[in-house]
Design an enzyme around this catalytic site. Structure first.
Site, PDB file in Angstrom:
ATOM      1  N   GLU A  33     -17.547  59.794   5.965  1.00  0.00           N
ATOM      2  CA  GLU A  33     -17.524  58.683   5.005  1.00  0.00           C
ATOM      3  C   GLU A  33     -18.002  59.200   3.643  1.00  0.00           C
ATOM      4  OE1 GLU A  33     -20.798  56.122   4.435  1.00  0.00           O
ATOM      5  OE2 GLU A  33     -21.696  56.574   6.385  1.00  0.00           O
ATOM      6  N   LYS A  47     -18.878  50.358  -3.405  1.00  0.00           N
ATOM      7  CA  LYS A  47     -18.970  50.395  -1.947  1.00  0.00           C
ATOM      8  C   LYS A  47     -17.745  49.712  -1.351  1.00  0.00           C
ATOM      9  CE  LYS A  47     -22.011  48.771   1.753  1.00  0.00           C
ATOM     10  NZ  LYS A  47     -23.294  48.149   2.075  1.00  0.00           N
ATOM     11  N   VAL A  67     -18.656  53.231   6.879  1.00  0.00           N
ATOM     12  CA  VAL A  67     -18.174  53.610   8.214  1.00  0.00           C
ATOM     13  C   VAL A  67     -16.849  52.904   8.529  1.00  0.00           C
ATOM     14  CG1 VAL A  67     -18.685  53.367  10.681  1.00  0.00           C
ATOM     15  CG2 VAL A  67     -20.459  54.196   9.109  1.00  0.00           C
ATOM     16  N   ASP A 114     -25.463  38.147   8.806  1.00  0.00           N
ATOM     17  CA  ASP A 114     -25.053  39.488   8.389  1.00  0.00           C
ATOM     18  C   ASP A 114     -24.905  40.450   9.573  1.00  0.00           C
ATOM     19  OD1 ASP A 114     -24.571  41.852   7.047  1.00  0.00           O
ATOM     20  OD2 ASP A 114     -26.235  41.634   5.634  1.00  0.00           O
ATOM     21  N   SER A 160     -22.718  43.963  10.270  1.00  0.00           N
ATOM     22  CA  SER A 160     -21.881  44.944   9.575  1.00  0.00           C
ATOM     23  C   SER A 160     -20.478  45.001  10.166  1.00  0.00           C
ATOM     24  CB  SER A 160     -22.518  46.326   9.666  1.00  0.00           C
ATOM     25  OG  SER A 160     -21.662  47.273   9.080  1.00  0.00           O
ATOM     26  N   ALA A 161     -19.494  45.139   9.277  1.00  0.00           N
ATOM     27  CA  ALA A 161     -18.104  45.339   9.703  1.00  0.00           C
ATOM     28  C   ALA A 161     -17.939  46.674  10.413  1.00  0.00           C
ATOM     29  CB  ALA A 161     -17.178  45.258   8.489  1.00  0.00           C
ATOM     30  N   ASP A 162     -18.949  47.548  10.313  1.00  0.00           N
ATOM     31  CA  ASP A 162     -18.888  48.826  11.030  1.00  0.00           C
ATOM     32  C   ASP A 162     -18.660  48.605  12.526  1.00  0.00           C
ATOM     33  OD1 ASP A 162     -19.563  49.944   8.597  1.00  0.00           O
ATOM     34  OD2 ASP A 162     -21.501  50.746   9.241  1.00  0.00           O
ATOM     35  N   LYS A 167     -29.266  52.081  11.495  1.00  0.00           N
ATOM     36  CA  LYS A 167     -30.428  52.176  10.617  1.00  0.00           C
ATOM     37  C   LYS A 167     -31.553  51.297  11.119  1.00  0.00           C
ATOM     38  CE  LYS A 167     -27.200  51.793   7.969  1.00  0.00           C
ATOM     39  NZ  LYS A 167     -26.398  51.187   6.901  1.00  0.00           N
TER      40      LYS A 167
HETATM   41  N1  PSU Z   1     -26.532  55.018   6.358  1.00  0.00           N
HETATM   42  C1  PSU Z   1     -27.183  55.667   5.362  1.00  0.00           C
HETATM   43  N2  PSU Z   1     -26.776  55.461   4.094  1.00  0.00           N
HETATM   44  C2  PSU Z   1     -25.742  54.606   3.805  1.00  0.00           C
HETATM   45  C3  PSU Z   1     -25.071  53.915   4.857  1.00  0.00           C
HETATM   46  C4  PSU Z   1     -25.508  54.163   6.108  1.00  0.00           C
HETATM   47  O1  PSU Z   1     -28.110  56.432   5.606  1.00  0.00           O
HETATM   48  O2  PSU Z   1     -25.430  54.461   2.630  1.00  0.00           O
HETATM   49  C5  PSU Z   1     -23.889  53.026   4.550  1.00  0.00           C
HETATM   50  C6  PSU Z   1     -22.724  53.412   5.496  1.00  0.00           C
HETATM   51  O3  PSU Z   1     -21.611  53.660   4.683  1.00  0.00           O
HETATM   52  C7  PSU Z   1     -22.516  52.196   6.362  1.00  0.00           C
HETATM   53  C8  PSU Z   1     -22.905  51.100   5.402  1.00  0.00           C
HETATM   54  O4  PSU Z   1     -21.209  52.082   6.846  1.00  0.00           O
HETATM   55  O5  PSU Z   1     -24.079  51.627   4.775  1.00  0.00           O
HETATM   56  C9  PSU Z   1     -23.140  49.768   6.088  1.00  0.00           C
HETATM   57  O6  PSU Z   1     -23.252  48.777   5.127  1.00  0.00           O
HETATM   58  P1  PSU Z   1     -23.330  47.236   5.561  1.00  0.00           P
HETATM   59  O7  PSU Z   1     -24.672  47.113   6.245  1.00  0.00           O
HETATM   60  O8  PSU Z   1     -23.239  46.476   4.280  1.00  0.00           O
HETATM   61  O9  PSU Z   1     -22.180  46.974   6.485  1.00  0.00           O
HETATM   62 MN    MN Z   2     -23.582  43.400   5.739  1.00  0.00          MN
END
Ligand code: PSU
Ligand code: MN
Length: 302
Positions: free
Chosen positions: A24, A84, A105, A137, A139-141, A158
């Site tokens: 990514e 992003k 991701v 919330d 994540s779409a991941d 995380k």
């Molecule tokens: N892990 C990290 N740094 C990041 C991310 C993850 O250490 O910047 C990013 C990844 O790209 C992951 C995204 O897919 O955060 C998820 O964001 P969200 O929680 O908004 O879905």
């Molecule tokens: Mn989110």
């Protein structure tokens, strides 16, 4: 269906059935890591993939073009200011010609899957947020990991997420979750979360065998790899930094896609930058393991 533009070495490797690891770009952009650590992360991840026998393919949208594999003279752009981009943002980034849409991701999986790549490495995946009851919330991941046919290699989700709910979500979505030579779900900066992974694996061949035996070939597998022991952070320090960062995010009304970059920056500040070397070490380690898995996947295909 989008057709990403492949770097020549990526196209050639895929054509010949040689191992490729997708990456990514959010983690390397200013959204993921502070400069100059982001350059070090990029260099170390690329080198780890190559050292373990695979071709790296950084994903991004550059000038509105979805890309799988970028050239060395484009690295400065990957390290810079970014928007992003989750999977749902990719069509907009293309239609509006975004200068640099940094792939999360979910977006990286979408581009890698369109390119025909089987293995993807990241740092930590997104997941179910702790305040999900208030914010909704998730994540779409998670949906992307379930619905693209790749092995995603990560150091767990995380630590500021709700890890138990994240595991439950992956179970509901039908994603096999594998622990790399480890029994617990890693918590990104630390090796263990106190939550068991459903299955432990010992080798890249085993991961490739799981991928090959999926009941639905269009779907994905998650491989969780703990941060190397020497690079692990102290769990107590991390927990208090996380609590403060989340409280600040709530107090400042940070929402949606802005939450993750905000919290990561606060953790880095609260740990006096100690979180950054840990982040680099786990990303590099994941890239190395992903390359091993890609080698195993491609040798099954021969
Ligand atoms: N892990 C990290 N740094 C990041 C991310 C993850 O250490 O910047 C990013 C990844 O790209 C992951 C995204 O897919 O955060 C998820 O964001 P969200 O929680 O908004 O879905
Ligand atoms: Mn989110």
């Amino acid at each position: 269906m989008i057709e990403p533009v492949l770097a020549p070495e990526v196209a050639e490797a895929l054509h010949e059935g040689r191992p490729v690891v997708a990456l990514e770009s959010t983690i390397f952009s200013h959204l993921g890591l502070p400069s100059p650590a982001n350059r070090e992360a990029l260099d170390r991840c690329l080198a780890a993939v190559v050292a373990n026998g695979a071709v790296p393919a950084v994903t991004a949208v550059l000038d509105g073009v979805p890309r799988v594999g970028v050239s060395e003279d484009e690295h400065d752009r990957i390290l810079g200011a970014a928007r992003k981009s989750a999977e749902r943002d990719i069509p907009v980034a293309i239609a509006q010609g975004w200068e640099f849409g940094a792939t999360t991701v979910s977006a990286a999986l979408a581009l890698a899957s369109a390119a025909g790549i089987s293995v993807f490495a990241t740092g930590g995946i997104g997941g179910v947020h702790r305040e999900v009851a208030d914010t909704g919330d998730v994540s779409a991941d998670l949906d992307a990991i379930a619905s693209h046919p790749l092995v995603t290699v990560c150091a767990g989700a995380k630590a500021f997420l709700d890890l138990a709910r994240t595991l439950e979500h992956l179970e509901t979505a039908g994603v096999p979750v594998l622990g790399w030579r480890h029994d617990e779900l890693p918590a990104f900066y630390t090796r263990s979360s106190g939550l068991r992974v459903p299955h432990r694996v010992e080798s890249a061949d085993e991961v490739a065998a799981v991928l090959a035996a999926r009941t639905r070939p269009e779907r994905g597998v998650l491989l969780t790899v703990p941060i190397p022991a020497d690079d692990e952070l102290d769990p107590t320090t991390i927990d208090s930094a996380l609590a403060d960062a989340l409280a600040d995010a709530a107090a400042e009304g940070v929402r949606g896609a802005a939450v993750t970059p905000f919290v990561l920056a606060r953790i880095s500040a609260a740990t006096d930058g100690d979180s950054v070397p840990a982040n680099l070490a786990l990303a590099e380690n994941n890239a190395a393991v992903a390359a091993e898995v890609a080698v195993a996947v491609s040798s099954r295909g021969r």
